[in-house]
Scaffold this motif. Structure first.
Motif, short mmCIF file in Angstrom:
data_model
loop_
_atom_site.label_atom_id
_atom_site.label_comp_id
_atom_site.label_asym_id
_atom_site.label_seq_id
_atom_site.Cartn_x
_atom_site.Cartn_y
_atom_site.Cartn_z
N ALA A 184 0.84 -1.02 -0.20
CA ALA A 184 0.13 0.07 0.09
C ALA A 184 0.87 1.22 -0.01
O ALA A 184 0.70 2.28 -0.67
CB ALA A 184 -1.00 -0.20 1.08
N ARG A 185 2.00 1.33 0.92
CA ARG A 185 2.77 2.24 0.86
C ARG A 185 3.33 2.68 -0.52
O ARG A 185 3.47 3.80 -0.89
CB ARG A 185 3.90 2.17 2.11
CG ARG A 185 5.10 3.18 2.13
CD ARG A 185 6.12 2.69 3.17
NE ARG A 185 6.93 1.46 2.48
CZ ARG A 185 7.81 1.81 1.40
NH1 ARG A 185 7.88 2.85 0.65
NH2 ARG A 185 8.23 0.56 0.71
N ARG A 188 0.84 4.11 -2.89
CA ARG A 188 0.47 5.38 -2.61
C ARG A 188 0.49 6.40 -3.58
O ARG A 188 1.52 6.77 -3.91
CB ARG A 188 0.78 5.81 -1.18
CG ARG A 188 -0.35 6.62 -0.56
CD ARG A 188 -0.03 6.75 0.99
NE ARG A 188 -0.58 5.54 1.86
CZ ARG A 188 0.36 4.79 2.60
NH1 ARG A 188 1.42 5.67 3.13
NH2 ARG A 188 -0.01 3.65 3.26
N GLY A 189 -0.85 7.22 -3.80
CA GLY A 189 -0.71 8.35 -4.66
C GLY A 189 -0.42 8.04 -6.13
O GLY A 189 -0.25 9.01 -6.95
N GLY A 213 -6.67 -1.02 2.12
CA GLY A 213 -6.63 0.10 1.16
C GLY A 213 -6.68 -0.30 -0.41
O GLY A 213 -6.11 0.49 -1.25
#
Ligand code: PMP
Length: 416
Positions: A184-185, A188-189, A213
């Motif tokens: 997820a990290r 991200r974005g 997520g």
């Protein structure tokens, strides 16, 4: 309810049946056995409630419709979905992944990229290959060492054209369990869709789509004590709204004209034709059943058995071991150094020990390790210490017969 493996096992009538009393069932990653409540729910649907849904409004049809929608609400709770409109019934994880591959890739441009890993089940490779061929897309793979994906290096294959990242939540061939928080990290974005194949994961721990997520998640009921023929696709509502339907037919339409149609609202837009209604009744019962037990305690029990199994097997010469106990999905894979995995499986079968042998629908992974087949023992919460000991004793006996104690060939990089 708290958890005791013996009490849990008593819920499964197959194990009480004459010829199965001594069965050591270690093929749970393929499918689990079914508790009485699930069997009853399937049977009761046909006995007392059988009718098709939606189309008619007589008493039985209303009952069937309510059962389907109630199961959908329970499934939404099971996955912690924001709304039951986000839960689509599919035949299983395979069908859910095919739906995604068709529907999401329909909107992509030639040269767009899809990221997979070498540890994926074929169900999370082949549909993307088919979509890639149809739409001129490029498949990329997470960096790997001898086939074992290094999920912490996912970012290295992400680029401007990455549109879809579809990765396992837990590998059926190895038990390997990526760190979803770290994935997820890394994602991200970024403007892409993240799909989690939770076919194995959902069988062993609580899945919370909001906490993970991701954008989409798939699983199959038969892996978590439910019937076969039914699985779940979860997706974010806005994304599902925007996607074109997959299959066309009854139930998924609003209006049909001779040359065009409009489609039903979510979730029915993605559920063409008559659903497997009895299987949905069984899924509802399986979700209730799981809710009745302490899932953390179940996971802990499975983990303890896996540690024990790993400890015993690691000390046996003559096996190449491919799974680590900390992977935590109850899976242990290995290959005999001499003789064939199939011979070993037959030996175990003679002793009424059921394990899986083969490529486990993960040919790229096995090929990279230089194996054509491994033996896979996979645990569920009804397995006991006695099962582990019976399995290890049988293995010992086999290895003594094979006298395969010397000459370990060069180990592949991911052997542990
Ligand atoms: N993904 C994984 C990780 C699996 O283990 C399986 C089943 N072995 C699938 C997908 C496909 O599930 P099903 O056959 O129920 O559609």
């Amino acid at each position: 309810m708290s958890f005791s493996a013996e009490e849990f096992k008593q819920q499964f009538p197959l194990f009480a049946e004459g010829e199965n009393r001594e069965l050591v069932y270690l093929d749970n990653a393929a499918t689990t056995q079914k508790p009485q409540v699930v069997i009853d729910a399937v049977r009761d649907f046909y006995l007392h409630s059988n009718a098709n849904t939606h189309r008619s409004s007589h008493r039985l049809a209303r009952r069937a419709t309510e059962m389907v929608e109630e199961t959908r609400r329970r499934a939404a709770r099971f996955l912690n979905a924001a709304s039951e409109r986000e839960v689509i019934f599919a035949r299983g994880a395979t069908e859910a992944l095919n739906l995604l591959a068709y529907s999401l890739c329909n909107e992509l441009q030639s040269g767009d990229e899809i990221v997979l890993s070498t540890a994926e089940h074929h169900a999370n490779i082949v549909p993307w290959q088919m979509a890639a061929q149809r739409r001129g897309l490029t498949l990329r793979y997470v960096p790997h060492t001898a086939g074992v994906p290094q999920f912490d290096r996912l970012e290295e294959v992400l680029g401007e054209r990455t549109r879809i990242v579809s990765l396992t939540g837990g590998s059926n061939a190895l038990g390997l369990r990526p760190d979803l928080e770290d994935i997820a990290r890394q994602l991200r974005g970024r403007d892409l869709f993240w799909i989690v194949d939770a076919a194995q994961l959902a069988a062993h721990e609580t899945v919370d789509v909001q906490r993970i997520g991701c954008d989409f998640l798939v699983c199959s009921a038969h892996k978590f004590y439910g019937p076969s023929g039914i699985g779940l696709l979860w997706g974010r509502e806005a994304l599902l709204e925007a996607m074109p339907p997959w299959q066309g037919g009854g139930e998924m339409i609003a209006e049909v004209d001779l040359y065009s149609s409009t489609y039903a609202e979510l979730p029915h837009k993605f559920e063409a034709g008559t659903s497997p209604l009895a299987a949905i009744a069984g899924l509802g019962a399986a979700l209730d059943f799981l809710a009745d037990w302490d899932r953390d305690a179940m996971a802990k029990h499975e983990q303890q058995l896996l540690q024990q199994l790993h400890g015993e097997i690691a000390s046996l010469p003559g096996l190449r071991l491919y799974s680590q106990p900390q992977h935590n999905l109850g899976i242990l894979a290995f290959a005999p150094v001499s003789g064939s995995a199939a011979d070993l499986m037959h030996w175990l079968d003679e002793k009424d020990i059921a394990v899986r042998v083969g490529h486990h629908c993960a040919q790229p992974l096995l090929r990279a390790a230089g194996e054509t087949a491994t033996v896979r023992a996979s645990l569920a919460a009804y397995n006991t210490e006695a099962d582990v000991l019976a399995f290890v004793d049988a293995l010992r006996e086999y290895l003594a017969l094979e006298d395969s104690t010397d000459a370990f060939p060069e180990a592949p990089a991911w052997q542990v």
